[in-house]
Scaffold this motif. Structure first.
Motif, PDB file in Angstrom:
ATOM      1  N   GLY A 193      14.149 -80.294  15.049  1.00  0.00           N
ATOM      2  CA  GLY A 193      15.591 -80.403  15.230  1.00  0.00           C
ATOM      3  C   GLY A 193      16.031 -80.575  16.662  1.00  0.00           C
ATOM      4  O   GLY A 193      17.062 -81.208  16.927  1.00  0.00           O
ATOM      5  N   PHE A 194      15.247 -80.028  17.612  1.00  0.00           N
ATOM      6  CA  PHE A 194      15.645 -80.075  19.019  1.00  0.00           C
ATOM      7  C   PHE A 194      14.443 -80.476  19.876  1.00  0.00           C
ATOM      8  O   PHE A 194      13.924 -79.673  20.672  1.00  0.00           O
ATOM      9  CB  PHE A 194      16.190 -78.715  19.454  1.00  0.00           C
ATOM     10  N   PRO A 195      13.984 -81.718  19.718  1.00  0.00           N
ATOM     11  CA  PRO A 195      12.759 -82.150  20.407  1.00  0.00           C
ATOM     12  C   PRO A 195      12.864 -82.132  21.923  1.00  0.00           C
ATOM     13  O   PRO A 195      11.866 -81.862  22.609  1.00  0.00           O
ATOM     14  CB  PRO A 195      12.539 -83.572  19.872  1.00  0.00           C
ATOM     15  N   VAL A 196      14.039 -82.439  22.455  1.00  0.00           N
ATOM     16  CA  VAL A 196      14.202 -82.414  23.915  1.00  0.00           C
ATOM     17  C   VAL A 196      14.051 -80.979  24.430  1.00  0.00           C
ATOM     18  O   VAL A 196      13.375 -80.724  25.438  1.00  0.00           O
ATOM     19  CB  VAL A 196      15.577 -82.990  24.313  1.00  0.00           C
ATOM     20  N   PHE A 197      14.667 -80.053  23.749  1.00  0.00           N
ATOM     21  CA  PHE A 197      14.553 -78.635  24.079  1.00  0.00           C
ATOM     22  C   PHE A 197      13.095 -78.185  23.988  1.00  0.00           C
ATOM     23  O   PHE A 197      12.574 -77.523  24.899  1.00  0.00           O
ATOM     24  CB  PHE A 197      15.431 -77.837  23.116  1.00  0.00           C
ATOM     25  N   PHE A 198      12.426 -78.563  22.905  1.00  0.00           N
ATOM     26  CA  PHE A 198      11.029 -78.199  22.700  1.00  0.00           C
ATOM     27  C   PHE A 198      10.160 -78.730  23.840  1.00  0.00           C
ATOM     28  O   PHE A 198       9.316 -78.005  24.393  1.00  0.00           O
ATOM     29  CB  PHE A 198      10.542 -78.760  21.360  1.00  0.00           C
ATOM     30  N   GLN A 199      10.370 -79.996  24.206  1.00  0.00           N
ATOM     31  CA  GLN A 199       9.567 -80.614  25.254  1.00  0.00           C
ATOM     32  C   GLN A 199       9.755 -79.899  26.586  1.00  0.00           C
ATOM     33  O   GLN A 199       8.778 -79.596  27.286  1.00  0.00           O
ATOM     34  CB  GLN A 199       9.930 -82.081  25.401  1.00  0.00           C
ATOM     35  N   GLN A 200      11.008 -79.639  26.938  1.00  0.00           N
ATOM     36  CA  GLN A 200      11.268 -79.021  28.229  1.00  0.00           C
ATOM     37  C   GLN A 200      10.714 -77.599  28.301  1.00  0.00           C
ATOM     38  O   GLN A 200      10.126 -77.202  29.316  1.00  0.00           O
ATOM     39  CB  GLN A 200      12.775 -79.025  28.513  1.00  0.00           C
ATOM     40  N   VAL A 201      10.878 -76.840  27.228  1.00  0.00           N
ATOM     41  CA  VAL A 201      10.391 -75.456  27.231  1.00  0.00           C
ATOM     42  C   VAL A 201       8.875 -75.417  27.309  1.00  0.00           C
ATOM     43  O   VAL A 201       8.290 -74.689  28.126  1.00  0.00           O
ATOM     44  CB  VAL A 201      10.888 -74.715  25.968  1.00  0.00           C
ATOM     45  N   PHE A 202       8.208 -76.218  26.474  1.00  0.00           N
ATOM     46  CA  PHE A 202       6.753 -76.141  26.430  1.00  0.00           C
ATOM     47  C   PHE A 202       6.092 -76.842  27.613  1.00  0.00           C
ATOM     48  O   PHE A 202       4.933 -76.561  27.924  1.00  0.00           O
ATOM     49  CB  PHE A 202       6.235 -76.700  25.108  1.00  0.00           C
ATOM     50  N   THR A 203       6.811 -77.729  28.278  1.00  0.00           N
ATOM     51  CA  THR A 203       6.269 -78.333  29.498  1.00  0.00           C
ATOM     52  C   THR A 203       6.347 -77.353  30.660  1.00  0.00           C
ATOM     53  O   THR A 203       5.384 -77.179  31.413  1.00  0.00           O
ATOM     54  CB  THR A 203       7.043 -79.619  29.853  1.00  0.00           C
ATOM     55  N   THR A 204       7.486 -76.714  30.788  1.00  0.00           N
ATOM     56  CA  THR A 204       7.690 -75.795  31.911  1.00  0.00           C
ATOM     57  C   THR A 204       6.999 -74.454  31.691  1.00  0.00           C
ATOM     58  O   THR A 204       6.467 -73.857  32.630  1.00  0.00           O
ATOM     59  CB  THR A 204       9.202 -75.563  32.124  1.00  0.00           C
ATOM     60  N   MET A 205       7.009 -73.963  30.445  1.00  0.00           N
ATOM     61  CA  MET A 205       6.508 -72.622  30.143  1.00  0.00           C
ATOM     62  C   MET A 205       5.147 -72.635  29.453  1.00  0.00           C
ATOM     63  O   MET A 205       4.819 -71.710  28.717  1.00  0.00           O
ATOM     64  CB  MET A 205       7.528 -71.898  29.239  1.00  0.00           C
TER      65      MET A 205
END
Length: 346
Positions: free
Chosen positions: A72-84
């Motif tokens: 549902g929120f792929p941009v959110f998922f990408q940013q969180v899992f890239t940074t964290m």
């Protein structure tokens, strides 16, 4: 509209995992400090019996969270899992090791093996919620953006560290409250008193860390601080505070069944307060719910699948929890099997 509804569902799923999974992590925390082989034998026996029926199903909520995030929120998922990626990877390793340790320590024949698996289970129960909390703190403080690279500062900052400590304290609270209730079910008044005292200590730690959190977020995460002190976020903060007082009173009065309800209410209200404080952002103040959402068609299908899951799975999980807390899922003992066999022969 659909994105907003799914964002609320995501928040509710996080709250469910914080309460259900948090209770298991809390049991592992108390296992860690239960003492040596002799002193810790009875508390660990209680922990094993309390966790056995439900420890695997609690991870359903985490899977649900991940599915909603990446679908549902792929941009959110990408940013969180890239940074964290580092704290989340450590949390994932902790989840795996924790499950392996809990599953293998009981059938291990040698004392050294039981101690090793027990230590893996207990340490992972401490570290996993801490790293999940630090990742959540990095999101809350707005350190996750499209231009942010993975760095220690993203999750090792004042807000993240306090989120991590608060995660440990809340899991310890839930674990102690539920273990005290289980001790009464097993007619172990000494363990009941012990875990009620531990629950009160954990509750005090939660209250102190929550107050410190308000001061820290004022400078380190101003958007979240404003949300926690105004509007709907403030309402949930007040509910959590009232739940804290109610839980303390119930623990002092040894009213176990209701103390479980209020303790869960404290943790759930705290998670919901955090989510409401971030509105309208998934990541303050760089990514709104609308900006982080996927395609409309994807969201529509995800909403349908979520509805089906809620109708089919949630009632089953709730029934499992009810049966467990009412002692309906206790395994057969050797004495039970002998009585059953004797009855069959007669």
């Amino acid at each position: 509209m659909i994105a907003g509804v799914l964002a609320v569902v995501l928040l509710l799923a996080i709250a469910a995992y914080a309460c259900a999974g948090g209770t298991d992590y809390g049991a592992g925390f108390w296992d860690l400090i239960a003492g040596g082989a002799e002193r810790g034998k009875r508390p660990r026996w209680l922990i094993d019996h309390a966790m056995a029926p439900v420890w695997e199903v609690n991870n359903v909520w985490l899977i649900f969270v991940l599915i909603i995030m990446w679908t549902g929120f792929p941009v959110f998922f990408q940013q969180v899992f890239t940074t964290m990626w580092l704290p989340l990877a450590l949390a994932a390793v902790g989840i795996v090791l924790r499950g392996a340790g809990f599953a293998l320590r009981k059938p291990a024949r040698r004392l050294a093996g039981r101690r090793l698996y027990g230590a893996v289970f207990a340490l992972s129960s401490l570290l996993t919620p801490f790293f999940l909390g630090t990742a959540a703190g990095g999101v809350a403080s707005g350190r996750v953006t499209s231009t942010t690279r993975a760095s220690t500062d993203a999750w090792a900052n004042p807000t993240s560290l306090l989120f991590g400590l608060l995660a440990i304290a809340t899991t310890a609270l839930l674990g102690a409250v539920f273990l005290a209730a289980d001790a009464r079910r097993f007619a172990a008044p000494d363990l009941d008193a012990s875990f009620r005292h531990r629950a009160l200590g954990a509750l005090a730690a939660v209250a102190v860390l929550a107050v410190i959190m308000l001061f820290v977020t004022h400078g380190d995460a101003p958007h979240v601080w404003h949300g926690l002190t105004h509007g709907v976020g403030l309402v949930f903060v007040i509910v959590a505070a009232l739940g804290t007082l109610a839980t303390a009173w119930l623990l002092l009065r040894s009213l176990g069944a209701w103390s479980r309800v209020t303790a869960v209410g404290v943790v759930a209200s705290a998670v919901l307060a955090w989510g409401m404080a971030q509105r309208p952002y998934l990541i303050p103040t760089s990514l709104t719910v609308a900006e982080g959402a996927g395609a409309h068609t994807t969201l529509r299908w995800l909403a349908l699948v979520t509805l089906v899951a809620v109708v089919l799975i949630v009632p089953a999980v709730v029934l499992l929890y009810w049966l467990d807390t009412h002692g309906e899922l206790e395994g057969l003992t050797d004495a039970d099997l002998r009585r059953t066999g004797a009855g069959d022969e007669g």
